[in-house]
Structures are given as structure tokens and as C-alpha cells.
Design an enzyme around this catalytic site. Structure first.
Site, PDB file in Angstrom:
ATOM      1  CE1 TYR A 152       0.174  -6.778   6.365  1.00 57.79           C
ATOM      2  CE2 TYR A 152       1.037  -7.887   8.307  1.00 57.79           C
ATOM      3  CZ  TYR A 152       0.412  -7.943   7.076  1.00 57.79           C
ATOM      4  OH  TYR A 152       0.030  -9.159   6.558  1.00 57.79           O
ATOM      5  CE  LYS A 156      -3.100  -7.411   6.517  1.00 58.89           C
ATOM      6  NZ  LYS A 156      -3.917  -7.782   5.350  1.00 58.89           N
TER       7      LYS A 156
END
Length: 262
Positions: A152, A156
């Protein structure tokens, strides 16, 4: 600012995306709502102030090679797009050593490649109109990292790199980029997060449960969009981690290690 604008929101069936749709439907604008779940999107549409000003356009960000056709369909809904809010995506909760590379691939396909492909598909339209705004919902994890979110965090961080470059290249076309970095927001993001083998976690964590109310979050987000901010950090105490990271990467490491963020 929002009056008579056409705003396209991905990930609009729940959480931040749904709350955005409901709040923006008060702003005398037209909305295009997208996610994988068409039936749920129609339920969101009926909750909006003026359902006649809402178009439903299902999409799966994992199918990033199809975004040109989807973008053309979005433009045809109301004849233009003024703001694209890239909100769709998934999270992850698992140790690096246990996490299948397929999970890393999935996060990059959905959170990064899907968002980039959709944004590139809309770009010629923005250039032709010499106006447009990208709003990209990343995370504070796009600025600094924490345990159990490696895939993640990677996706990002990548979004920040891409959209900072897009902002530089297309300032001449009056195209704006606003990157929204949420901290903990009380949504289902943790419940829907992928675990080491790609299965869904299925439960909430304490920090997310105690996070910012999503209605409060979207009001602050809309304010940042209106001001055309480059970046906005929205959360409780955790948002200050961005500034600590700038001051001392070693210090933010120590603070995250001592925290309950797991």
C-alpha cells in the site's frame, strides 16, 4: 467553484467516495459515480440531492487497459469533465516476509496503474479545454510508511511521484493537481484490506475505528479542492508525521515504532 461543474468520482460506492458524492450533490454540480458495484452506486445516487444530475459508470481500476473507452463514456454523460477525483483503491495489512508478490502486483495495478491509466485517458480532454483538475486520494502512507502496509505504501508513494510530474508538465495547460493525504478515517478500508495471501482482512482495526468521521473528512477535502491546494494532510495527530519526516526520518521511524499503528 463547483456550480455547473462535472465531477467524476471513483470508488464512489462507499467510504470517502460515497460521502463525497452526498456532500457534492448539494453544490449544484453534476456527478459521475464509478466503482465496481453498479447496484450500490444506484443506491448512492438515490441518496443524492438531485439524482437527475448523477450518472452511473461502473469501472474496475484493475482493468487499466480499458480506461480510454471508459473515459470517453464518462465525457459523453454530460459533455465534459471538469474535475476527476481519483478515490478508488484498496489497502493491505500483512508482513512483508509473508506477503505474496501477487498482492504487491494487485495493489500496484489497482491503486497506481488504474489511477494513472484513467488520468492519462482524461488528459487530452483537459488539454483541449485548457482547464481541469485532478484530485488524487493517496494517504499519509504516501509520505511516510508504517508496518504491515508495504504494498500500500509503495503504491501511494508512486502516485505522488507521477502526479507531481503531471502538475509540472501541464501547468501550461491550466491543469491543476490536488493530492489528498488522509490519515485514519472511519471507513471500511481496513475491513477490505488484502492480507498476505490476497484474501480480505474482514475486520476493523482500532486506529481506523477511532479515526476522523468521514463527513468531517470530506468537508475538509472539498475545502482543499476549492483552494486548489497542491497537497492536503487530513487527519488527527497522525498528520503531523509528514512534518516530522521532513525534520528527521530517524525520528519518525522511532515514533511509528512506538505507536499502535499495526
Amino acid at each position: 467553484m463547483f456550480k455547473n461543474k462535472v465531477i467524476w468520482i471513483t470508488g464512489a460506492s462507499s467510504g470517502i467516495g460515497k460521502a463525497l458524492a452526498l456532500e457534492l450533490s448539494n453544490k449544484d454540480c453534476k456527478l459521475i459515480l464509478s466503482s465496481r458495484r453498479e447496484e450500490v452506486l444506484n443506491e448512492v445516487k438515490l441518496q443524492c440531492v438531485e439524482p437527475k444530475n448523477i450518472a452511473i459508470l461502473p469501472l474496475d481500476l484493475a482493468n487499466y487497459r480499458e480506461m480510454k473507452v471508459i473515459a470517453d463514456n464518462a465525457i459523453s454523460c454530460f459533455g465534459k469533465i471538469d474535475i476527476l477525483i481519483n478515490n478508488g483503491g484498496i489497502s493491505q495489512r500483512s508482513p512483508i516476509i509473508e506477503t505474496s508478490i501477487e498482492v504487491d502486483k494487485k495493489l500496484m495495478e489497482v491503486d497506481y496503474l488504474g489511477t494513472v491509466a484513467l488520468s492519462k485517458a482524461v488528459l487530452p480532454h483537459f488539454i483541449q479545454n485548457q482547464t481541469g483538475q485532478y484530485v488524487v486520494v493517496t494517504s499519509l502512507m504516501g509520505k511516510f510508511s508504517s508496518p504491515l502496509r508495504s504494498a500500500y505504501c509503495g503504491a501511494k508513494h508512486a502516485l505522488h511521484g507521477f502526479f507531481d510530474a503531471l502538475r509540472l508538465e501541464h501547468a501550461k495547460d491550466n491543469i491543476k493537481v490536488t493530492i489528498i493525504c488522509p490519515g485514519f478515517v472511519n471507513t471500511n478500508v481496513a475491513r477490505n484490506a488484502l492480507t498476505a495471501d490476497g484474501s480480505v482482512q474482514g475486520y476493523q482495526d482500532e486506529m481506523t475505528e477511532n479515526g476522523l468521521d468521514v463527513k468531517i473528512f470530506v468537508k475538509r477535502m472539498i475545502k482543499a479542492i476549492r483552494k486548489e491546494k497542491f497537497e492536503a494532510y487530513i487527519g488527527n495527530f497522525e498528520k503531523f508525521g509528514v512534518y516530522v519526516k521532513r525534520l528527521s526520518p530517524r525520528l519518525i521511524h522511532k515514533l511509528v515504532m512506538r505507536s499502535k499503528v499495526r
